[in-house]
Write a protein that holds these residues in place. Structure first.
Motif, mmCIF file in Angstrom:
data_model
loop_
_atom_site.group_PDB
_atom_site.id
_atom_site.type_symbol
_atom_site.label_atom_id
_atom_site.label_comp_id
_atom_site.label_asym_id
_atom_site.label_seq_id
_atom_site.Cartn_x
_atom_site.Cartn_y
_atom_site.Cartn_z
ATOM 1 N N GLU A 1 -1.850 5.573 4.136
ATOM 2 C CA GLU A 1 -1.839 4.225 4.708
ATOM 3 C C GLU A 1 -2.426 3.232 3.708
ATOM 4 O O GLU A 1 -1.898 2.135 3.501
ATOM 5 C CB GLU A 1 -2.613 4.187 6.018
ATOM 6 C CG GLU A 1 -2.628 2.798 6.669
ATOM 7 C CD GLU A 1 -3.377 2.755 7.985
ATOM 8 O OE1 GLU A 1 -3.729 1.643 8.420
ATOM 9 O OE2 GLU A 1 -3.632 3.841 8.564
ATOM 10 N N TRP A 2 -3.562 3.635 3.086
ATOM 11 C CA TRP A 2 -4.182 2.757 2.083
ATOM 12 C C TRP A 2 -3.299 2.618 0.848
ATOM 13 O O TRP A 2 -3.071 1.504 0.355
ATOM 14 C CB TRP A 2 -5.544 3.329 1.682
ATOM 15 C CG TRP A 2 -6.165 2.686 0.480
ATOM 16 C CD1 TRP A 2 -6.759 1.460 0.413
ATOM 17 C CD2 TRP A 2 -6.230 3.241 -0.849
ATOM 18 N NE1 TRP A 2 -7.208 1.220 -0.871
ATOM 19 C CE2 TRP A 2 -6.901 2.294 -1.663
ATOM 20 C CE3 TRP A 2 -5.816 4.447 -1.413
ATOM 21 C CZ2 TRP A 2 -7.140 2.518 -3.019
ATOM 22 C CZ3 TRP A 2 -6.059 4.671 -2.758
ATOM 23 C CH2 TRP A 2 -6.708 3.707 -3.547
ATOM 24 N N PHE A 3 -2.758 3.742 0.370
ATOM 25 C CA PHE A 3 -2.040 3.729 -0.904
ATOM 26 C C PHE A 3 -0.658 3.105 -0.787
ATOM 27 O O PHE A 3 -0.258 2.298 -1.642
ATOM 28 C CB PHE A 3 -1.916 5.150 -1.446
ATOM 29 C CG PHE A 3 -1.414 5.220 -2.861
ATOM 30 C CD1 PHE A 3 -2.273 4.965 -3.921
ATOM 31 C CD2 PHE A 3 -0.097 5.524 -3.143
ATOM 32 C CE1 PHE A 3 -1.824 5.009 -5.236
ATOM 33 C CE2 PHE A 3 0.365 5.569 -4.445
ATOM 34 C CZ PHE A 3 -0.499 5.310 -5.503
ATOM 35 N N VAL A 4 0.078 3.454 0.249
ATOM 36 C CA VAL A 4 1.460 3.003 0.372
ATOM 37 C C VAL A 4 1.563 1.764 1.256
ATOM 38 O O VAL A 4 2.037 0.708 0.823
ATOM 39 C CB VAL A 4 2.353 4.132 0.921
ATOM 40 C CG1 VAL A 4 3.792 3.642 1.088
ATOM 41 C CG2 VAL A 4 2.315 5.344 -0.004
ATOM 42 N N ALA A 5 1.141 1.893 2.521
ATOM 43 C CA ALA A 5 1.326 0.792 3.458
ATOM 44 C C ALA A 5 0.507 -0.437 3.059
ATOM 45 O O ALA A 5 0.983 -1.575 3.162
ATOM 46 C CB ALA A 5 0.963 1.243 4.872
ATOM 47 N N PHE B 1 6.958 4.720 4.751
ATOM 48 C CA PHE B 1 6.869 5.749 3.723
ATOM 49 C C PHE B 1 8.280 6.099 3.274
ATOM 50 O O PHE B 1 9.122 6.494 4.078
ATOM 51 C CB PHE B 1 6.154 6.990 4.267
ATOM 52 C CG PHE B 1 5.711 7.943 3.192
ATOM 53 C CD1 PHE B 1 4.436 7.841 2.653
ATOM 54 C CD2 PHE B 1 6.554 8.930 2.709
ATOM 55 C CE1 PHE B 1 4.004 8.714 1.649
ATOM 56 C CE2 PHE B 1 6.147 9.798 1.716
ATOM 57 C CZ PHE B 1 4.865 9.687 1.185
ATOM 58 N N MET B 2 8.536 5.966 1.963
ATOM 59 C CA MET B 2 9.887 6.086 1.454
ATOM 60 C C MET B 2 10.345 7.540 1.357
ATOM 61 O O MET B 2 10.024 8.241 0.393
ATOM 62 C CB MET B 2 9.986 5.415 0.084
ATOM 63 C CG MET B 2 9.697 3.921 0.116
ATOM 64 S SD MET B 2 10.894 3.019 1.136
ATOM 65 C CE MET B 2 12.340 3.125 0.094
ATOM 66 N N LEU B 3 11.087 7.985 2.345
ATOM 67 C CA LEU B 3 11.670 9.323 2.345
ATOM 68 C C LEU B 3 13.146 9.212 1.984
ATOM 69 O O LEU B 3 13.948 8.664 2.743
ATOM 70 C CB LEU B 3 11.524 9.974 3.725
ATOM 71 C CG LEU B 3 10.109 10.291 4.208
ATOM 72 C CD1 LEU B 3 10.172 10.924 5.586
ATOM 73 C CD2 LEU B 3 9.409 11.213 3.232
ATOM 74 N N ASP C 1 -7.036 -2.751 -1.132
ATOM 75 C CA ASP C 1 -8.432 -2.748 -0.710
ATOM 76 C C ASP C 1 -9.304 -2.094 -1.782
ATOM 77 O O ASP C 1 -8.941 -1.053 -2.338
ATOM 78 C CB ASP C 1 -8.602 -1.960 0.593
ATOM 79 C CG ASP C 1 -7.658 -2.427 1.695
ATOM 80 O OD1 ASP C 1 -8.051 -3.308 2.456
ATOM 81 O OD2 ASP C 1 -6.527 -1.887 1.758
ATOM 82 N N GLU C 2 -10.457 -2.669 -2.053
ATOM 83 C CA GLU C 2 -11.411 -2.034 -2.948
ATOM 84 C C GLU C 2 -11.979 -0.782 -2.264
ATOM 85 O O GLU C 2 -12.070 -0.717 -1.037
ATOM 86 C CB GLU C 2 -12.537 -3.001 -3.309
ATOM 87 C CG GLU C 2 -12.067 -4.240 -4.058
ATOM 88 C CD GLU C 2 -11.440 -3.921 -5.404
ATOM 89 O OE1 GLU C 2 -11.711 -2.828 -5.944
ATOM 90 O OE2 GLU C 2 -10.683 -4.772 -5.918
ATOM 91 N N VAL C 3 -12.379 0.191 -3.055
ATOM 92 C CA VAL C 3 -12.805 1.482 -2.521
ATOM 93 C C VAL C 3 -14.305 1.670 -2.731
ATOM 94 O O VAL C 3 -14.816 1.491 -3.836
ATOM 95 C CB VAL C 3 -12.034 2.639 -3.190
ATOM 96 C CG1 VAL C 3 -12.490 3.981 -2.628
ATOM 97 C CG2 VAL C 3 -10.538 2.453 -2.986
#
Length: 303
Positions: A151-155, A88-90, A160-162
Motif C-alpha cells: 500500500e505504501w510502495f505502490v498505492a 496493483f498492476m497484475l 511518505d517518509e519512513v
C-alpha cells in the motif's frame, strides 16, 4: 563454488542473473524476501520471488524493470470494469503464475515447494527459496500512519517518509527448508543490492537466519544499492538519510553491522571510509553483461 544470495526485487534479480551466468549450473541458491507478498483479487502475489524467477528465466521486462516481457493488462482492465481493485498492476501473463501458486497454497503446499516447481517449470538449475514458508508481512511506519508495504510502495507511491519498519509474523516464522543449509554450506554469501530496510532486513528477521549469517561474516559480501549516494530506483536514499543520517558507504554498511566482511561500492561513491573493507567497481547493471562483470568482482572479494 557454492553461492547463496539474499535478494529482494529488481536489483537483487539482476545480480542473481550475473551470478547464475558466471557459476556452474546448480551452484547458486537465491533466498528471497517474502515480506512484500500481498493478496490481490484473491491471489497470492510474491513480487520479489517473481522478479528473481522471471529474471533468471529470461522472462522479465528489462525496459520497464519489473514484470513479464510482452505483458498485456486486459484481465486487470476487466476487473476494474466490474468494480475490482486495480491499484496493483497484475498483467495477463503474470496472472497465470499467481493462479498456479494460489491454487497450490490453498491445497496445503508450502511456498517453498510451490516456488521450486515454478523454477523447475522455468527450466532453472538455480535454486530459488523463500526465506520462510510462514506468514511474514512488512509494514511501514510513517508520520501519517502505519501501512502495509505494498500500500505504501505502490498505492501511495512511497511518498511518505519512513520512521521504522515492522515485520509482522517474524517472531513465529521459521526458515524454509534448505535456507539455513544453503547459507552454512556456501563458499560465498552475497547480499544483493536490494533495499536493506524493505528487502533484506525482513529475510534476516526470520528466526535463526541472522545468527547463521553472522557465523559466515568473513565469507559474506554485500553490494551497495546506491550510486553516487542516490538510489538507482526507489526511496532508499531518502530512507537512509532519515533513518541513518546519510547515504555514504559507511551508512550502507551500518545496515549490515556485524553481518558482512566487505561492501562493494560504485566508483561514484569512492573514495570513502567504512568500518568494513570496501571494494570499488562499476555497480550499475545496465545490461546482463554488466551484471556478469559485477558478479565476478563480488566473488573475487571472497575468493
Amino acid at each position: 563454488m557454492r553461492v547463496a544470495c539474499l535478494s529482494g526485487g529488481v536489483g537483487g534479480a539482476k545480480l542473481a542473473c550475473g551470478l547464475q551466468d558466471v557459476l556452474a549450473p546448480g551452484e547458486l541458491t537465491v533466498i528471497g524476501n517474502v515480506g512484500d507478498d500481498v493478496e490481490v483479487l484473491g491471489l497470492h502475489v510474491a513480487p520479489d520471488l517473481d522478479s528473481v524467477l522471471y529474471a533468471l528465466a529470461g522472462l522479465n521486462d528489462e525496459e520497464r524493470g519489473w514484470g513479464r516481457a510482452g505483458e498485456t493488462w486486459r484481465a486487470l482492465e476487466a476487473a476494474r470494469h466490474w468494480g475490482g481493485e486495480g491499484w496493483f498492476m497484475l498483467g495477463d501473463l503474470d496472472l497465470g503464475l499467481h493462479l498456479v501458486r494460489t491454487q497450490a497454497l490453498r491445497t496445503g503446499d508450502p511456498l517453498s515447494a510451490v516456488t521450486a516447481r515454478l523454477a523447475e517449470a522455468a527450466g532453472l538449475a538455480t535454486l530459488v527459496l523463500p526465506a520462510t514458508d510462514d506468514p511474514l508481512r512488512t509494514s511501514v511506519v510513517t508520520p501519517g500512519g502505519t501501512f502495509p508495504f505494498q500500500e505504501w510502495f505502490v498505492a501511495r507511491r512511497h511518498e511518505d517518509e519512513v520512521d521504522a519498519m515492522v515485520f509482522a509474523g517474524a517472531d513465529a516464522a521459521r526458515p524454509a527448508p534448505g535456507v539455513l543449509e544453503a547459507i552454512r554450506d556456501a563458499d560465498a554469501l552475497v547480499v544483493a543490492p536490494s533495499n536493506p530496510y524493505t528487502s533484506i532486513h525482513p529475510i534476516l528477521a526470520v528466526d535463526g537466519l541472522r545468527e547463521t549469517v553472522v557465523a559466515r561474516r568473513e565469507r559474506t559480501v554485500a553490494v551497495s544499492p546506491l550510486v553516487g549516494g542516490r538510489a538507482v530506483k526507489g526511496p532508499l536514499d531518502r530512507m537512509l538519510m532519515r533513518m541513518s543520517g546519510g547515504t555514504s558507504p559507511a551508512h550502507v554498511a551500518r545496515c549490515y553491522e556485524g553481518l558482512i566482511g566487505a561492501l562493494v561500492i560504485d566508483r561514484a561513491d569512492a573514495p570513502a571510509e567504512s568500518d568494513v573493507p570496501l571494494v570499488v567497481t562499476d555497480t550499475l547493471m545496465t545490461d546482463r553483461d554488466a551484471g556478469r562483470r559485477l558478479a565476478e568482482v563480488v566473488l573475487e572479494a571472497v575468493a
